[in-house]
Design a protein around this motif. Structure first.
Motif, PDB file in Angstrom:
ATOM      1  N   SER A  36       2.495   1.750  -3.346  1.00  0.00           N
ATOM      2  CA  SER A  36       1.423   2.167  -4.423  1.00  0.00           C
ATOM      3  C   SER A  36       0.927   3.586  -4.115  1.00  0.00           C
ATOM      4  N   ARG A  72      -7.370   6.623  -5.932  1.00  0.00           N
ATOM      5  CA  ARG A  72      -6.759   5.388  -5.807  1.00  0.00           C
ATOM      6  C   ARG A  72      -5.984   5.674  -4.372  1.00  0.00           C
ATOM      7  N   ALA A  73      -5.122   6.639  -4.549  1.00  0.00           N
ATOM      8  CA  ALA A  73      -4.076   6.841  -3.284  1.00  0.00           C
ATOM      9  C   ALA A  73      -5.210   6.919  -2.024  1.00  0.00           C
ATOM     10  N   ARG A 130       0.827  -1.089  -0.106  1.00  0.00           N
ATOM     11  CA  ARG A 130       0.013  -0.078   0.073  1.00  0.00           C
ATOM     12  C   ARG A 130       0.926   1.358   0.008  1.00  0.00           C
ATOM     13  N   ALA A 155       4.363  -1.040  -9.426  1.00  0.00           N
ATOM     14  CA  ALA A 155       3.299  -1.539  -8.718  1.00  0.00           C
ATOM     15  C   ALA A 155       2.938  -2.933  -8.638  1.00  0.00           C
ATOM     16  N   ILE A 199      -6.162   8.755 -10.152  1.00  0.00           N
ATOM     17  CA  ILE A 199      -5.003   8.410  -9.644  1.00  0.00           C
ATOM     18  C   ILE A 199      -5.117   9.053  -8.254  1.00  0.00           C
ATOM     19  N   ASP A 236       0.644  -4.945  -6.104  1.00  0.00           N
ATOM     20  CA  ASP A 236      -0.796  -4.268  -6.388  1.00  0.00           C
ATOM     21  C   ASP A 236      -1.216  -4.412  -7.808  1.00  0.00           C
ATOM     22  N   ASP A 259      -4.163  -3.949  -9.143  1.00  0.00           N
ATOM     23  CA  ASP A 259      -5.133  -2.967  -9.358  1.00  0.00           C
ATOM     24  C   ASP A 259      -4.452  -1.451  -9.487  1.00  0.00           C
ATOM     25  N   THR A 260      -3.683  -1.016  -8.954  1.00  0.00           N
ATOM     26  CA  THR A 260      -2.876   0.173  -9.120  1.00  0.00           C
ATOM     27  C   THR A 260      -2.011  -0.087 -10.401  1.00  0.00           C
ATOM     28  N   SER A 261      -1.290  -1.040 -10.622  1.00  0.00           N
ATOM     29  CA  SER A 261      -0.681  -1.364 -11.921  1.00  0.00           C
ATOM     30  C   SER A 261      -1.610  -1.194 -13.109  1.00  0.00           C
ATOM     31  N   LEU A 306       1.650   6.582  -6.772  1.00  0.00           N
ATOM     32  CA  LEU A 306       0.223   7.351  -7.405  1.00  0.00           C
ATOM     33  C   LEU A 306       0.428   8.658  -6.997  1.00  0.00           C
TER      34      LEU A 306
END
Length: 166
Positions: A17, A71-72, A14, A127, A68, A132, A134-136, A21
């Protein structure tokens, strides 16, 4: 403690990421402002078409920036969205405020879109390496849009060069 809405990611993933982000968030805000600067000041033979394209690109940039930032926050982070944070954090070259002609704006914007795309691809890998996906995936989605907008802008650059013989 900040409420976290994501299961299955450890704290290290986390935190990694969130940093990625936020790095891309400052770049995205910076690029959005550059697009609006060009939109407001551009001059040239394809003015209206390019002026309208830049407005459309600016709207897409706003949507990407929101994705972006959100997501953060979802990961329990914060967002460095102030002008001061963007000035300090953006990895993009400063946008020249004194240009006005189409060729110069298109060249400057295209270079920044390409640079942002490069930073996004690096973030995709980092990421993913951190676990991670999902972030990727979010970075991949943004990257595809940035590449497309760089292509749209580059096509105008090619047109400007053809008209001037460069």
């Amino acid at each position: 403690m900040e409420q976290i809405y994501v299961a299955g990611l450890d704290d290290k993933a986390r935190e990694n990421s969130i940093k990625l982000l936020n790095d891309r968030l400052t770049d995205s805000i910076d690029l959005s402002l550059a697009v609006k600067q060009a939109h407001w000041t551009i001059r040239g033979p394809s003015f209206i078409g390019l002026h309208e394209l830049l407005d459309t690109i600016a709207e897409r940039m706003r949507e990407r920036t929101d994705m972006i930032a959100e997501r953060a926050i979802i990961l329990g982070g914060h967002t460095p969205g102030t002008v001061q944070a963007v000035d300090k954090g953006s990895k993009l070259e400063p946008y020249p405020a004194d240009i006005k002609f189409q060729k110069d704006h298109v060249e400057a914007l295209t270079a920044r879109f390409v640079a942002f795309g490069k930073h996004l691809r690096e973030s995709i890998e980092k990421a993913e390496d951190a676990g991670d996906m999902d972030t990727s995936d979010l970075f991949t989605e943004v990257s595809r849009g940035i590449d497309k907008d760089a292509w749209f802008l580059g096509a105008h650059y090619d047109e400007a060069n053809a008209k001037t013989g460069n």
